[in-house]
Structure formats: C-alpha cells, structure tokens
Design an enzyme around this catalytic site. Structure first.
Site, PDB file in Angstrom:
ATOM      1  N   HIS A  33       1.821 -45.254 -15.653  1.00  0.00           N
ATOM      2  CA  HIS A  33       2.519 -44.951 -14.397  1.00  0.00           C
ATOM      3  C   HIS A  33       1.989 -45.796 -13.245  1.00  0.00           C
ATOM      4  O   HIS A  33       2.013 -45.350 -12.092  1.00  0.00           O
ATOM      5  CB  HIS A  33       2.438 -43.455 -14.059  1.00  0.00           C
ATOM      6  CG  HIS A  33       3.459 -42.651 -14.814  1.00  0.00           C
ATOM      7  ND1 HIS A  33       4.765 -42.575 -14.433  1.00  0.00           N
ATOM      8  CD2 HIS A  33       3.361 -41.927 -15.953  1.00  0.00           C
ATOM      9  CE1 HIS A  33       5.433 -41.814 -15.280  1.00  0.00           C
ATOM     10  NE2 HIS A  33       4.605 -41.414 -16.229  1.00  0.00           N
ATOM     11  N   GLY A 122      13.562 -41.410 -29.498  1.00  0.00           N
ATOM     12  CA  GLY A 122      13.175 -40.354 -28.563  1.00  0.00           C
ATOM     13  C   GLY A 122      11.692 -40.048 -28.566  1.00  0.00           C
ATOM     14  O   GLY A 122      11.265 -38.977 -28.151  1.00  0.00           O
ATOM     15  N   GLY A 124       9.452 -42.041 -27.088  1.00  0.00           N
ATOM     16  CA  GLY A 124       8.814 -42.679 -25.931  1.00  0.00           C
ATOM     17  C   GLY A 124       8.145 -43.993 -26.299  1.00  0.00           C
ATOM     18  O   GLY A 124       7.228 -44.435 -25.623  1.00  0.00           O
ATOM     19  N   ASP A 172       7.521 -52.077 -20.140  1.00  0.00           N
ATOM     20  CA  ASP A 172       8.086 -51.941 -21.482  1.00  0.00           C
ATOM     21  C   ASP A 172       8.764 -53.234 -21.918  1.00  0.00           C
ATOM     22  O   ASP A 172       8.547 -53.730 -23.026  1.00  0.00           O
ATOM     23  CB  ASP A 172       9.115 -50.801 -21.516  1.00  0.00           C
ATOM     24  CG  ASP A 172       8.507 -49.479 -21.107  1.00  0.00           C
ATOM     25  OD1 ASP A 172       7.271 -49.375 -21.098  1.00  0.00           O
ATOM     26  OD2 ASP A 172       9.279 -48.553 -20.797  1.00  0.00           O
TER      27      ASP A 172
HETATM   28  C1  GLA Z   1       8.050 -45.693 -18.896  1.00  0.00           C
HETATM   29  C2  GLA Z   1       8.551 -46.794 -17.994  1.00  0.00           C
HETATM   30  C3  GLA Z   1       7.483 -47.841 -17.733  1.00  0.00           C
HETATM   31  C4  GLA Z   1       6.169 -47.176 -17.269  1.00  0.00           C
HETATM   32  C5  GLA Z   1       5.793 -46.003 -18.165  1.00  0.00           C
HETATM   33  C6  GLA Z   1       4.617 -45.232 -17.630  1.00  0.00           C
HETATM   34  O1  GLA Z   1       7.781 -46.187 -20.171  1.00  0.00           O
HETATM   35  O2  GLA Z   1       9.695 -47.426 -18.553  1.00  0.00           O
HETATM   36  O3  GLA Z   1       7.938 -48.777 -16.800  1.00  0.00           O
HETATM   37  O4  GLA Z   1       6.244 -46.785 -15.924  1.00  0.00           O
HETATM   38  O5  GLA Z   1       6.869 -45.108 -18.349  1.00  0.00           O
HETATM   39  O6  GLA Z   1       3.486 -46.016 -17.589  1.00  0.00           O
END
Ligand code: GLA
Length: 383
Positions: A33, A122, A124, A172
């Site tokens: 984050h 899903g 993450g 990401d």
């Molecule tokens: C998601 C968002 C990223 C990042 C993470 C937390 O994966 O797409 O940009 O902010 O949460 O680190």
C-alpha cells in the site's frame, strides 16, 4: 503450451496464424500500500499466470474467448468500449484499448484473442494486471507501438485508474511486465527506477497461502485508503513540502500529530514505517540474512493490521497460525481484506507446517486454505 494454444485458436476461430504469449501473476514480498504514496515496493512475477494467442482481423471487431471465464465468444467494436458488469473480465481488455486510444496509440484493426489462465482466481495475485500486461505486450508487438516496459506499466495503471475505477499504483503491472526468473524487483514508485535483487532463500521456501476469504469489498476499501492518504498529504504537504507520504520522516509525522485525526496519523505511520522496512528488508536479503528478512515481513503485517487496517480476521489467523506452526516470517500480500499471505518456511518443514496450518485455519475459519510453493519468474513475453 504453444502448440496447445494454436490448437485452441484453430478450434475457436478456425485459424492457426496467431502469436502466442505468457503473462505471469505477481506476489509482493514487502512494500504494501505504498506504491500510490511514492514508496519502494518489492514484488516478483510468478510462474503461473495467463496464456494468450492473438491474430489481427481485417475489420474493426474484437473477438475474445476465455477458456476460464466465459467459454463463449465476446464481441465488440474497437470504438464501442463500454463497461459490462456481466463480463467484468472483458473490461480489462476494453480498458487497454481505451487507454491506448486516449494516448493516441493507433490500433488499426480488430483482432481475435484466445486466453487461458492457470493461476488461482480472486486470490489477489493480480490476474487483472496479468491480463492487462498480456494484451499491452501483444498490441505493442502487433501494431509496432514501440512502448517501453515503464510506459506499458503506466498504461496498465491507467486502465485501473481511468477505466476500471480503482486508484491503484503501478506495482502489479510493473512486476508482471518486468519480472525476471529468480529475482525480485526493488522498485522506487516515485521515480520508477528499479533494481533486480536475487531471491535465493537457501534452505527456505517462499510459500503463498490463499485464505479463500472473498475479497468482495476490496475495490471500495482500497479507494477509501487511497482517499485517506490523499487527505493526509493535503494536510502535510504545505508543512514539509514533501512530494508524497513516503518522503516524510517519523519525526515530522509526530510533530504534526495535532493536525491529523487518529486514523490519518496511523495511515501515514504505516507508509513511513513500511518504506523503512522495505529498504531494510532488501539490505537483509543482500546480506543473505533470511531470518532478518522474514522478521521484517512479520512486522509489515502488524503495521497493515493495526495502522493501515487492511487485513481482517482470516488473514490475521492465517499469519498467526503459520508463524505458530514454524514459519520464520509471514504477512498478507497485495491489497488485503482477503486473498493471500506469504510466508518463509524451512524446506524440510514444509509438509509438516502445511498440514498444521490447514488444520488450525480450517478449525477456526470453517474452510480450507490453499498452498502454493512459488518461484520468481520472467515477465510477460512471447512464447
Ligand atoms: C493492489 C494494487 C497495487 C498495490 C497493492 C497494495 O494490488 O493494485 O497497486 O497498491 O494493492 O500494495
């Protein structure tokens, strides 16, 4: 896999002249984050992800077929980029076309696209960034757009921000595009400078554990955190003239405690301490101090739980049971509120720890977690 993709392309579209690609999933080791707060992040690409095959058409129609999502054609025109809540996965494809058109990159014709993934959905682990990057690299090649990895990552972020409606950073997309086998990417999200860092854990294994907690509210909670950070920056910027929250020091934050609500204070404290942890963890790894690295991961989880409040019971239970079972470090990874944790585990204890965590988590939560022993892999590429 290439032969299989061509066969599928033939079955679905009656043609064999497509180009074949792979785009990985990602996991973030630490730096959570803070990619939308100018911080350092430390993700790596994984060996599972999204495969695809693409061929241009003579008209302006886009045909997509996904083995995983719909098992049926989805068709739209290049100039009809309307979101469709019934086929949300296609929005990422439309979103890529939308941001390319907004940035005046000419996609001259439609195309036939077949995709097939082998990553947990899903969880993450960035199935969306994997798909965005897949199509961005395909179109970059097919239409000679000449875009660099950094530019592609920024376009992927723009898909999320301006088409999907999530105020995410670019971690990401960057991780998926720039991944390298056996390496993590220490990325400065303020400058996009990065360094590949070898991820050799010796006698230890990086184990990803899926909580299977549904991440229903993720997008709205994520945007809420983004807004809180914007609000805090709005208050602190005039005081310290720093460009982002991660550039502040703890002393500056403490000195301005009265200006912030308790919630905003804790959000900023997470950003500042997570930034320090990310840098410290990369130094520990450089020094082959796996235990030191793993302990910093656990500290990151505590900060995400107490200060940033993005963990939730399932992730907290999973981290605490994994540590109790013998992991030397564990933390949630990604956006949070569900999804996966990562842990560092001695290889010769892997099976014992998996059995124990499975039992304890299932007893407490009511359903089983899944385990993936993962390996850092290459970014999106033609196969
Ligand atoms: C998601 C968002 C990223 C990042 C993470 C937390 O994966 O797409 O940009 O902010 O949460 O680190």
């Amino acid at each position: 896999m290439k032969t299989k993709l061509i066969e599928q392309f033939n079955t679905v579209y009656g043609r064999t002249d497509g180009l074949t690609y792979f785009s990985p999933a990602r996991v973030n080791l630490i730096g959570e984050h803070i990619d939308y707060n100018g911080g350092y992040v430390f993700p790596c690409a994984l060996s599972f992800g999204t495969y695809g095959i693409i061929g241009t058409r003579q008209d302006n129609i886009v045909h997509v077929y996904s083995k995983g999502f719909s098992k049926t054609f989805y068709t739209f025109k290049l100039d009809e980029l309307v979101k469709d809540k019934n086929s949300a996965w296609v929005d990422y494809i439309k979103g890529v076309l939308y941001v390319l058109s907004e940035t005046h990159h000419d996609i001259a014709t439609g195309f036939d696209l077949y995709i097939e993934g082998n990553m947990p959905e899903g969880a993450g682990l960035s199935s969306s960034a994997s798909l965005e990057a897949l199509l961005l690299v395909m179109l970059n090649d097919l239409f000679s757009l000449d875009l660099s990895t950094k530019e592609l990552a920024m376009l992927g972020k723009a898909v999320e921000n301006s088409f999907i409606g999530v105020n995410s950073g670019m971690m990401d997309q960057f991780a998926v595009l720039a991944g390298k086998k056996n390496y993590g990417i220490l990325l400065n999200t303020a400058t996009l400078d990065f360094e590949y860092m070898p991820l050799f854990f010796g006698n230890y294994q990086l184990l990803v554990i899926n909580s299977h907690k549904k991440r229903g509210l993720t997008d709205s909670k994520y945007n809420e955190r983004y807004q809180e950070c914007q609000e805090a920056l709005h208050i602190l910027k005039p005081l310290y003239h720093k460009p982002d929250l991660c550039s502040l020091t703890l002393a500056e934050l403490k000195a301005s405690k009265n200006q912030l609500t308790d919630i905003l204070y804790r959000r900023v404290r997470h950003c500042i301490t997570e930034q320090a942890r990310t840098i410290k963890s990369s130094i520990a790894l450089k020094n082959h101090d796996i235990k030191g690295f793993a302990e910093i991961l656990t500290a990151s989880h505590q900060s995400l739980k107490n200060d940033y409040e993005v963990t939730g019971d399932e992730l907290d239970i999973l981290v605490s049971e994994t540590l109790k079972a013998g992991a030397i470090g564990a933390r949630m990874t990604g956006a949070g509120f569900g999804g996966c944790i990562i842990s560092i585990i001695k290889k010769d204890q892997l099976n014992r720890i998996i059995d124990r965590v499975k039992k304890q988590y299932t007893d407490k939560v009511g359903y089983e977690p899944s385990f993936y022993a993962v390996h850092p892999s290459d970014g999106t590429h033609q196969i």
